[in-house]
Design an enzyme around this catalytic site. Structure first.
Site, PDB file in Angstrom:
ATOM      1  CB  CYS A 152     -16.369 -63.150  20.665  1.00 11.94           C
ATOM      2  SG  CYS A 152     -14.141 -62.347  19.415  1.00 11.94           S
ATOM      3  CG  HIS A 249     -14.701 -65.786  16.598  1.00 11.41           C
ATOM      4  ND1 HIS A 249     -14.544 -64.871  14.862  1.00 11.41           N
ATOM      5  CD2 HIS A 249     -14.081 -64.629  17.591  1.00 11.41           C
ATOM      6  CE1 HIS A 249     -14.056 -63.416  16.515  1.00 11.41           C
ATOM      7  NE2 HIS A 249     -14.254 -63.638  16.851  1.00 11.41           N
TER       8      HIS A 249
HETATM    9  N1  LIG Z   1     -16.614 -57.463  17.669  1.00 13.62           N
HETATM   10  C1  LIG Z   1     -16.892 -58.778  18.264  1.00 13.62           C
HETATM   11  O1  LIG Z   1     -17.221 -59.450  18.008  1.00 13.62           O
HETATM   12  C2  LIG Z   1     -16.851 -58.197  19.848  1.00 13.62           C
HETATM   13  C3  LIG Z   1     -16.705 -56.576  20.186  1.00 13.62           C
HETATM   14  N2  LIG Z   1     -15.903 -57.214  21.678  1.00 13.62           N
HETATM   15  C4  LIG Z   1     -16.180 -56.317  22.324  1.00 13.62           C
HETATM   16  O2  LIG Z   1     -17.389 -54.848  22.688  1.00 13.62           O
HETATM   17  C5  LIG Z   1     -17.003 -53.203  22.123  1.00 13.62           C
HETATM   18  C6  LIG Z   1     -17.356 -52.900  21.027  1.00 13.62           C
HETATM   19  O3  LIG Z   1     -16.051 -53.357  19.902  1.00 13.62           O
HETATM   20  P1  LIG Z   1     -16.788 -53.522  17.951  1.00 13.62           P
HETATM   21  O4  LIG Z   1     -18.483 -53.271  17.961  1.00 13.62           O
HETATM   22  O5  LIG Z   1     -16.644 -54.278  17.361  1.00 13.62           O
HETATM   23  O6  LIG Z   1     -16.153 -51.936  18.179  1.00 13.62           O
HETATM   24  P2  LIG Z   1     -16.781 -50.438  16.891  1.00 13.62           P
HETATM   25  O7  LIG Z   1     -15.301 -50.147  16.838  1.00 13.62           O
HETATM   26  O8  LIG Z   1     -17.332 -51.422  15.823  1.00 13.62           O
HETATM   27  O9  LIG Z   1     -17.569 -49.697  17.949  1.00 13.62           O
HETATM   28  C7  LIG Z   1     -17.645 -48.815  18.537  1.00 13.62           C
HETATM   29  C8  LIG Z   1     -18.799 -47.659  19.592  1.00 13.62           C
HETATM   30  O10 LIG Z   1     -18.115 -46.808  20.695  1.00 13.62           O
HETATM   31  C9  LIG Z   1     -18.396 -45.985  20.272  1.00 13.62           C
HETATM   32  N3  LIG Z   1     -17.055 -44.755  21.104  1.00 13.62           N
HETATM   33  C10 LIG Z   1     -15.920 -44.788  20.491  1.00 13.62           C
HETATM   34  N4  LIG Z   1     -15.446 -43.465  21.027  1.00 13.62           N
HETATM   35  C11 LIG Z   1     -16.370 -43.255  21.257  1.00 13.62           C
HETATM   36  C12 LIG Z   1     -15.914 -42.500  23.295  1.00 13.62           C
HETATM   37  N5  LIG Z   1     -15.516 -40.999  22.550  1.00 13.62           N
HETATM   38  N6  LIG Z   1     -17.781 -42.081  23.545  1.00 13.62           N
HETATM   39  C13 LIG Z   1     -18.967 -42.355  23.271  1.00 13.62           C
HETATM   40  N7  LIG Z   1     -18.780 -43.987  22.091  1.00 13.62           N
HETATM   41  C14 LIG Z   1     -17.542 -43.787  21.585  1.00 13.62           C
HETATM   42  C15 LIG Z   1     -18.326 -46.004  18.639  1.00 13.62           C
HETATM   43  O11 LIG Z   1     -19.123 -44.815  18.216  1.00 13.62           O
HETATM   44  P3  LIG Z   1     -18.962 -43.463  16.747  1.00 13.62           P
HETATM   45  O12 LIG Z   1     -19.576 -44.635  15.872  1.00 13.62           O
HETATM   46  O13 LIG Z   1     -19.652 -42.513  16.992  1.00 13.62           O
HETATM   47  O14 LIG Z   1     -17.271 -43.343  16.347  1.00 13.62           O
HETATM   48  C16 LIG Z   1     -19.074 -47.247  18.928  1.00 13.62           C
HETATM   49  O15 LIG Z   1     -19.757 -46.803  18.144  1.00 13.62           O
HETATM   50  C17 LIG Z   1     -15.951 -53.691  22.275  1.00 13.62           C
HETATM   51  O16 LIG Z   1     -15.031 -53.365  23.640  1.00 13.62           O
HETATM   52  C18 LIG Z   1     -15.043 -54.848  21.997  1.00 13.62           C
HETATM   53  O17 LIG Z   1     -13.681 -54.843  22.529  1.00 13.62           O
HETATM   54  C19 LIG Z   1     -16.526 -58.286  22.652  1.00 13.62           C
HETATM   55  C20 LIG Z   1     -16.747 -59.588  21.864  1.00 13.62           C
HETATM   56  C21 LIG Z   1     -16.903 -59.907  20.249  1.00 13.62           C
HETATM   57  N1  LIG Z   2     -10.852 -59.685  19.969  1.00 14.04           N
HETATM   58  C1  LIG Z   2     -11.867 -60.064  19.722  1.00 14.04           C
HETATM   59  C2  LIG Z   2     -13.163 -59.276  20.147  1.00 14.04           C
HETATM   60  C3  LIG Z   2     -13.172 -58.132  20.864  1.00 14.04           C
HETATM   61  O1  LIG Z   2     -13.140 -57.352  21.081  1.00 14.04           O
HETATM   62  O2  LIG Z   2     -12.920 -59.071  21.936  1.00 14.04           O
HETATM   63  P1  LIG Z   2     -12.840 -58.255  23.361  1.00 14.04           P
HETATM   64  O3  LIG Z   2     -14.280 -57.688  23.731  1.00 14.04           O
HETATM   65  O4  LIG Z   2     -11.975 -60.260  24.254  1.00 14.04           O
HETATM   66  O5  LIG Z   2     -11.652 -56.812  23.332  1.00 14.04           O
HETATM   67  C4  LIG Z   2     -11.845 -60.624  17.836  1.00 14.04           C
HETATM   68  O6  LIG Z   2     -10.793 -59.734  17.539  1.00 14.04           O
HETATM   69  O7  LIG Z   2     -11.901 -61.368  16.996  1.00 14.04           O
END
Ligand SMILES: NC(=O)C1=CN([C@@H]2O[C@H](COP(=O)(O)OP(=O)(O)OC[C@H]3O[C@@H](n4cnc5c(N)ncnc54)[C@H](OP(=O)(O)O)[C@@H]3O)[C@@H](O)[C@H]2O)C=CC1
Ligand SMILES: N[C@@H](CC(=O)OP(=O)(O)O)C(=O)O
Length: 363
Positions: A152, A249
């Site tokens: 992000c 951010h």
């Molecule tokens: N938040 C942000 O601003 C950004 C995030 N990202 C990336 O996006 C992705 C998601 O981040 P974020 O939404 O913040 O994370 P969250 O922790 O909020 O959500 C994680 C998700 O993954 C699911 N999950 C966890 N374990 C498993 C499993 N064993 N099998 C299937 N699904 C699973 C969870 O399901 P359950 O609810 O059932 O546990 C939930 O839906 C990450 O890879 C992160 O690095 C990238 C850019 C920005």
């Molecule tokens: N690390 C970012 C969010 C994130 O999950 O990034 P990435 O997809 O590069 O792991 C934050 O903490 O704001």
């Protein structure tokens, strides 16, 4: 193509997954068809299992949907699959979906460095989609592919750097300090005792991602579409901090140009304001009217006031001025879960659709 394309969301219950659910409700080209999460959530109604943190209610078409396990068999009717999976599981699950010949748009870090997987910020380097035919050949895929979007913070940075490189030539150095929202750490994420009345000057792996991903995104794809050339000669130094803001951010950026004398702050402002991305040129539904909004007020951008600019798809820049050490400095703001995550995935899918890369199942 008449009917909407069926979209699957992996990690639909998470912070990024919830943003996908919002951004896909009323989307003219995609409709949510299947949602998946961890075995903890599978088999339950979305409404019952999701700790909904968005400020608008769960869209009606999704609230009663059953959450499935993240297995390709439950998503085989999906024309596109968006992944907001936790990085701990994204590597294996996304690879299973790719092997099942599905079109996957991933938010996770796992495949961003893969030499045949494009790392695309839709308002910056849509040209990198040209690697897809090669990726398909390499993996014997007919219609599937894997596209990743960026970290992000990296996303906001490259949107601002792209028009500057296009207009004034290569950058010698980039120094960036971030102030990152807590939603970036997912849910429950950073504990309230750590972030309330506080700033945490460390986000694991974030600085390395900003320093490397910038070079892949702003680099070129070679002429035959088989490899990426990292941006040569530019050094990027990032320092990342977590601050008590919910979304958005903020980044303080200083840059030095290779070509001297450097442009003036007015010339830099002009280049930023007049930047038009490929997503705009091809008229994508989610492309903001302006990829970059320059706010001339002396105390902007600010997360609460500017994160929703362009529905969260615009990067807002302000405080463009001369730097006494490098050449130019400015402050930017990116919505970390819209353009910085789910929004990039969706806009990338719109571009892929416009480029004829997505084949509708059943047609
Ligand atoms: N938040 C942000 O601003 C950004 C995030 N990202 C990336 O996006 C992705 C998601 O981040 P974020 O939404 O913040 O994370 P969250 O922790 O909020 O959500 C994680 C998700 O993954 C699911 N999950 C966890 N374990 C498993 C499993 N064993 N099998 C299937 N699904 C699973 C969870 O399901 P359950 O609810 O059932 O546990 C939930 O839906 C990450 O890879 C992160 O690095 C990238 C850019 C920005
Ligand atoms: N690390 C970012 C969010 C994130 O999950 O990034 P990435 O997809 O590069 O792991 C934050 O903490 O704001």
């Amino acid at each position: 193509m008449s009917a909407k394309l069926k979209a699957g969301i992996l990690g639909a219950t998470g912070t990024v997954g919830q943003r996908f659910v919002i951004l896909l409700s009323n989307h003219p080209q995609f409709i949510v068809h299947a949602i998946g999460a961890s075995p903890r959530s599978a088999g339950k109604r979305y409404f019952d299992t999701t700790k909904w943190k968005m400020t608008i209610p769960i869209p009606e078409n999704v609230e009663n949907m059953l959450v499935s396990q993240c297995k390709p068999e439950y998503f085989k009717e999906c024309d596109v699959v968006f992944s907001g999976l936790d990085a701990d599981v994204a590597g294996d699950i996304e690879m299973e979906f790719l092997k099942a010949d599905l079109a996957v748009f991933s938010n996770a870090k796992n495949y961003r460095r893969d030499p045949s997987v494009p790392l695309i910020v839709p308002t910056v380097n849509a040209a990198h989609f040209s690697i897809i035919p090669y990726q398909r050949k390499l993996r014997s895929l007919k219609k599937g592919f894997l596209v990743t979007n960026a970290n992000c913070s990296t996303t906001g940075l490259v949107v601002a750097l792209k028009p500057l490189i296009d207009t004034f030539g290569p950058l010698e150095s980039v120094i960036v300090h971030t102030m990152q929202a807590i939603s970036g750490a997912g849910y429950p994420g950073v504990s309230s005792l750590d972030i309330f009345d506080n700033i945490v000057p460390f986000i694991s792996g974030e600085e390395e991602k900003m320093e490397w991903e910038t070079l892949k995104i702003l680099g070129e794809i070679n002429a035959d579409g088989t490899a990426f050339d990292l941006l040569p000669e530019t050094r990027v130094s990032a320092t990342c901090n977590r601050v008590p803001v919910i979304d958005g951010h903020l980044e303080c950026v200083s840059i030095k140009f290779k070509n001297q004398p450097p442009p003036s702050p007015e010339q830099v402002t002009h280049a930023l304001e007049n930047y038009e991305s490929i997503a705009n040129q091809i008229g994508c539904y989610s492309a903001p009217p302006k990829s970059i909004i320059v706010n001339p007020e002396k105390d902007r951008p600010q997360p609460r006031l500017d994160r929703d600019n362009g529905n969260g798809y615009s990067v807002t820049v302000g405080r463009v001025r001369t730097c006494n050490v490098l050449d130019i400095k400015f402050t930017l703001l990116v919505h970390n879960t819209v353009l910085g995550a789910a929004g990039s995935g969706i806009l990338n899918a719109e571009i892929a659709l416009a480029r004829g890369l997505i084949k509708q199942i059943g047609l």
